[in-house]
Write an enzyme that holds these catalytic residues in place. Structure first.
Site, PDB file in Angstrom:
ATOM      1  N   ASP A  10      14.594   4.989  14.443  1.00 39.29           N
ATOM      2  CA  ASP A  10      15.109   4.563  13.340  1.00 39.29           C
ATOM      3  C   ASP A  10      14.344   6.224  12.527  1.00 39.29           C
ATOM      4  OD1 ASP A  10      14.989   1.551  13.344  1.00 39.29           O
ATOM      5  OD2 ASP A  10      13.379   1.716  12.806  1.00 39.29           O
TER       6      ASP A  10
ATOM      7  N   PRO B 140       3.280  -1.029  -8.760  1.00 45.27           N
ATOM      8  CA  PRO B 140       4.367  -0.284  -9.607  1.00 45.27           C
ATOM      9  C   PRO B 140       3.221   1.651  -9.465  1.00 45.27           C
ATOM     10  CG  PRO B 140       4.100  -1.340 -10.848  1.00 45.27           C
ATOM     11  CD  PRO B 140       3.264  -2.121 -10.713  1.00 45.27           C
TER      12      PRO B 140
ATOM     13  N   ARG C  12       8.270  -4.486  12.070  1.00 43.50           N
ATOM     14  CA  ARG C  12       9.208  -4.259  12.946  1.00 43.50           C
ATOM     15  C   ARG C  12       8.353  -3.291  14.305  1.00 43.50           C
ATOM     16  NH1 ARG C  12      12.618  -0.657  11.660  1.00 43.50           N
ATOM     17  NH2 ARG C  12      14.550  -1.856  12.989  1.00 43.50           N
TER      18      ARG C  12
ATOM     19  N   GLU D  30       1.006  -8.141 -16.174  1.00 43.05           N
ATOM     20  CA  GLU D  30       0.601  -6.897 -16.592  1.00 43.05           C
ATOM     21  C   GLU D  30       0.119  -6.372 -15.795  1.00 43.05           C
ATOM     22  OE1 GLU D  30       2.172  -5.054 -18.779  1.00 43.05           O
ATOM     23  OE2 GLU D  30       3.413  -6.816 -19.379  1.00 43.05           O
TER      24      GLU D  30
HETATM   25  N1  ADE Z   1       4.785  -4.686  -8.388  1.00 38.25           N
HETATM   26  C1  ADE Z   1       5.855  -4.237  -9.738  1.00 38.25           C
HETATM   27  N2  ADE Z   1       6.595  -3.552  -9.558  1.00 38.25           N
HETATM   28  C2  ADE Z   1       6.306  -3.138  -8.282  1.00 38.25           C
HETATM   29  C3  ADE Z   1       6.788  -2.252  -7.763  1.00 38.25           C
HETATM   30  N3  ADE Z   1       7.829  -0.929  -7.515  1.00 38.25           N
HETATM   31  N4  ADE Z   1       5.947  -1.822  -6.199  1.00 38.25           N
HETATM   32  C4  ADE Z   1       5.251  -2.998  -6.178  1.00 38.25           C
HETATM   33  N5  ADE Z   1       4.606  -3.445  -6.474  1.00 38.25           N
HETATM   34  C5  ADE Z   1       5.326  -4.156  -7.987  1.00 38.25           C
END
Ligand code: ADE
Length: 237
Positions: free
Chosen positions: A169, A89, A154, A116
């Protein structure tokens, strides 16, 4: 294109890899997908992959001395070094522009974390391309990795037939509108009729209707795509 997926939960991918377009593309040889369980690189009797964070705090951290040798060994399985992609994230946001960039690689090594996350030295040593699929937290990188494979594949030659071509697309380079409304039989359902123009056979008029429909829909739902702002054309790269 070769994908190598490194995960602690290879089973998550099995159903996805064996279904529909993806399994057809694998059979056709348009792409190759290899799954590796990182736990196979744990060399102690408890197969430890993670440990408590230095400094305290919740959760567990994936160990650098397990993950780095695993990635290095898998990388050596093919002469093409490829790009290492870490699902996190904290990464740069995935957009169609990033998908197009990844589709130009010959090989992607997808690193899926859990807990984590990874010891920071995994990032320092391997210098992966860190990618996030959105501002929310998943339990791990596996679902994010399937999003990468699905969206990249794709765009590969020979994967989609002409009739499903990805060129038009939404979000593809040069296209800044959402897709138009689509209809099929029956012509009327519960009092809702298909727009007359689509039944007219006049392709000039139909194209105009579709263009207007796309612009109107985009204007109300995603004005940022029409007027700049946060769109795939100006990603933070
Ligand atoms: N791992 C945990 N959350 C994630 C996300 N939002 N994007 C990519 N990998 C992740």
């Amino acid at each position: 294109m070769r994908f190598d997926i490194l995960t602690l939960f290879p089973g998550i991918f099995e159903g996805y890899l064996s279904e529909s377009i993806l399994s057809d593309a694998i059979k056709k040889g348009a792409l190759e997908v290899n799954l590796y369980n990182m736990r196979d690189w744990a060399n102690d009797k408890h197969n430890t992959m993670d440990d408590r964070p230095f400094g305290g705090g919740p959760g567990m951290v994936l160990k650098v001395d397990r993950v780095v040798p695993c990635v290095e060994e898998v990388r050596s399985y093919d002469a093409r070094p490829g790009r290492i992609v870490m699902m996190t994230p904290q990464g740069r946001p995935l957009t169609q522009r990033v998908v197009e960039e990844l589709a130009r690689e010959e090989r992607l090594i997808l690193l899926c974390g859990r807990y984590e996350g990874f010891d920071q030295r995994v990032v320092d040593i391997l210098q992966p391309d860190e990618i996030s699929i959105g501002d929310y937290v998943l339990n791990g990188g596996e679902v994010a990795a399937t999003v990468i494979i699905d969206s990249v594949m794709r765009l590969l030659p020979g994967v989609l037939g002409d009739e499903d071509s990805a060129t038009f697309d939404s979000f593809s380079t040069g296209n800044r509108t959402l897709e138009e409304d689509q209809y099929t039989r029956p012509r009327e359902y519960r009092g809702l009729a298909v727009p007359e123009i689509l039944l007219s056979g006049d392709h000039g008029l139909i194209d105009k209707w579709r263009e207007a429909n796309r612009r109107q829909k985009t204007f109300f739902r995603r004005p940022d795509l029409l007027f700049g702002g946060d769109s795939s054309e100006d990603d933070p790269q």
